[in-house]
Write a protein that holds these residues in place. Structure first.
Motif, PDB file in Angstrom:
ATOM      1  N   SER A  71      20.145 -45.069 -43.248  1.00  0.00           N
ATOM      2  CA  SER A  71      21.488 -45.497 -43.632  1.00  0.00           C
ATOM      3  C   SER A  71      21.669 -46.996 -43.376  1.00  0.00           C
ATOM      4  CB  SER A  71      22.536 -44.702 -42.849  1.00  0.00           C
ATOM      5  OG  SER A  71      23.826 -45.096 -43.183  1.00  0.00           O
ATOM      6  N   ASP A  72      21.185 -47.466 -42.236  1.00  0.00           N
ATOM      7  CA  ASP A  72      21.281 -48.892 -41.932  1.00  0.00           C
ATOM      8  C   ASP A  72      20.489 -49.727 -42.947  1.00  0.00           C
ATOM      9  OD1 ASP A  72      22.823 -48.313 -39.744  1.00  0.00           O
ATOM     10  OD2 ASP A  72      21.200 -48.479 -38.277  1.00  0.00           O
ATOM     11  N   TYR A 102      17.785 -40.445 -40.194  1.00  0.00           N
ATOM     12  CA  TYR A 102      18.874 -40.684 -41.142  1.00  0.00           C
ATOM     13  C   TYR A 102      19.648 -41.966 -40.819  1.00  0.00           C
ATOM     14  CZ  TYR A 102      23.049 -39.815 -43.942  1.00  0.00           C
ATOM     15  OH  TYR A 102      24.067 -39.922 -44.850  1.00  0.00           O
ATOM     16  N   ASN A 103      19.949 -42.193 -39.554  1.00  0.00           N
ATOM     17  CA  ASN A 103      20.739 -43.381 -39.185  1.00  0.00           C
ATOM     18  C   ASN A 103      19.989 -44.663 -39.521  1.00  0.00           C
ATOM     19  OD1 ASN A 103      22.922 -41.886 -38.324  1.00  0.00           O
ATOM     20  ND2 ASN A 103      22.153 -41.728 -36.239  1.00  0.00           N
ATOM     21  N   THR A 113      16.441 -41.339 -49.965  1.00  0.00           N
ATOM     22  CA  THR A 113      17.717 -41.986 -49.664  1.00  0.00           C
ATOM     23  C   THR A 113      18.600 -41.042 -48.847  1.00  0.00           C
ATOM     24  OG1 THR A 113      18.849 -41.141 -51.636  1.00  0.00           O
ATOM     25  CG2 THR A 113      17.613 -43.216 -51.889  1.00  0.00           C
ATOM     26  N   THR A 114      19.679 -41.604 -48.312  1.00  0.00           N
ATOM     27  CA  THR A 114      20.637 -40.766 -47.584  1.00  0.00           C
ATOM     28  C   THR A 114      21.249 -39.731 -48.524  1.00  0.00           C
ATOM     29  OG1 THR A 114      22.378 -42.403 -47.959  1.00  0.00           O
ATOM     30  CG2 THR A 114      21.198 -42.508 -45.847  1.00  0.00           C
ATOM     31  N   GLU A 115      21.445 -40.140 -49.766  1.00  0.00           N
ATOM     32  CA  GLU A 115      22.010 -39.206 -50.753  1.00  0.00           C
ATOM     33  C   GLU A 115      21.042 -38.046 -51.009  1.00  0.00           C
ATOM     34  OE1 GLU A 115      25.130 -37.800 -52.551  1.00  0.00           O
ATOM     35  OE2 GLU A 115      25.159 -39.729 -51.550  1.00  0.00           O
ATOM     36  N   ILE A 171      25.423 -37.428 -39.541  1.00  0.00           N
ATOM     37  CA  ILE A 171      26.447 -37.965 -40.431  1.00  0.00           C
ATOM     38  C   ILE A 171      27.753 -38.151 -39.678  1.00  0.00           C
ATOM     39  CG2 ILE A 171      27.698 -37.568 -42.596  1.00  0.00           C
ATOM     40  CD1 ILE A 171      25.148 -36.240 -43.621  1.00  0.00           C
ATOM     41  N   GLU A 195      19.855 -48.938 -46.043  1.00  0.00           N
ATOM     42  CA  GLU A 195      20.548 -48.896 -47.334  1.00  0.00           C
ATOM     43  C   GLU A 195      21.742 -49.844 -47.353  1.00  0.00           C
ATOM     44  OE1 GLU A 195      21.499 -44.813 -48.122  1.00  0.00           O
ATOM     45  OE2 GLU A 195      19.451 -44.324 -48.678  1.00  0.00           O
TER      46      GLU A 195
END
Length: 175
Positions: free
Chosen positions: A170-171, A166-167, A74-76, A127, A173
């Protein structure tokens, strides 16, 4: 037997009590100083061993973190990976800057620090925050260390693929 007693009395009569007191106190002081030196050396060696053990733990942590980057989902996870990595480097830098670890070890660890610069750049790019400024406040020892050893980013170091995407992650998620 009387001759021995007389000899002893003659010798003890020639030695004054103050001289005996000086000899005894000198011997006692020498023993005390010796014990202080031995204790100091022991504490110093134990402290060095403790720092070495701490450094070994940090090295294992960094190596384990690099080997387990495939568990990032996950991004986290990506952010936590970055922050934990930089936290560990800052601790190592603190020990080095304060002379608690040998200089040669500092040079050996420079590859880990160069990878940290990649993480900071990733954070800025992916980020979208000005992470470099907050990183300098959060991990000041890390940046002092990089300056001390003239560490720069190694273009051969690659971040985990999920961090590079990552982007997209993020999308996904957000959906």
């Amino acid at each position: 037997m009387d001759n021995i007693s007389n000899l002893f009395l003659q010798i003890s009569a020639n030695i004054d009590l103050p001289i005996i007191a000086i000899v005894v106190s000198s011997i006692t002081a020498s023993m005390f100083v010796s014990m202080v030196i031995i204790t100091w050396k022991s504490i110093h060696e134990n402290t060095k061993a403790s720092y070495a053990q701490l450094l070994r733990g940090f090295h294992e942590d960094l190596t384990t973190r690099l080997n387990k980057n495939s568990v990032l989902k996950t991004t986290e996870d990506c952010k936590r990976y970055a922050y934990d990595y930089l936290n560990t480097l800052d601790k190592i830098a603190f020990l080095d800057i304060n002379g608690k670890i040998p200089q040669g070890i500092g040079k050996y660890l420079s590859r880990f620090f160069a990878y940290g610069l990649n993480i900071i750049e990733w954070h800025d790019d992916m980020i979208g925050e000005n992470f470099l400024e907050s990183a300098k406040n959060n991990w000041p020892n890390y940046f002092l260390y990089c300056k001390k050893y003239d560490i720069s980013k190694n273009p051969g170091d690659k971040l985990p693929q999920i961090m590079l995407e990552y982007n997209k992650l993020s999308d996904r998620e957000l959906q």
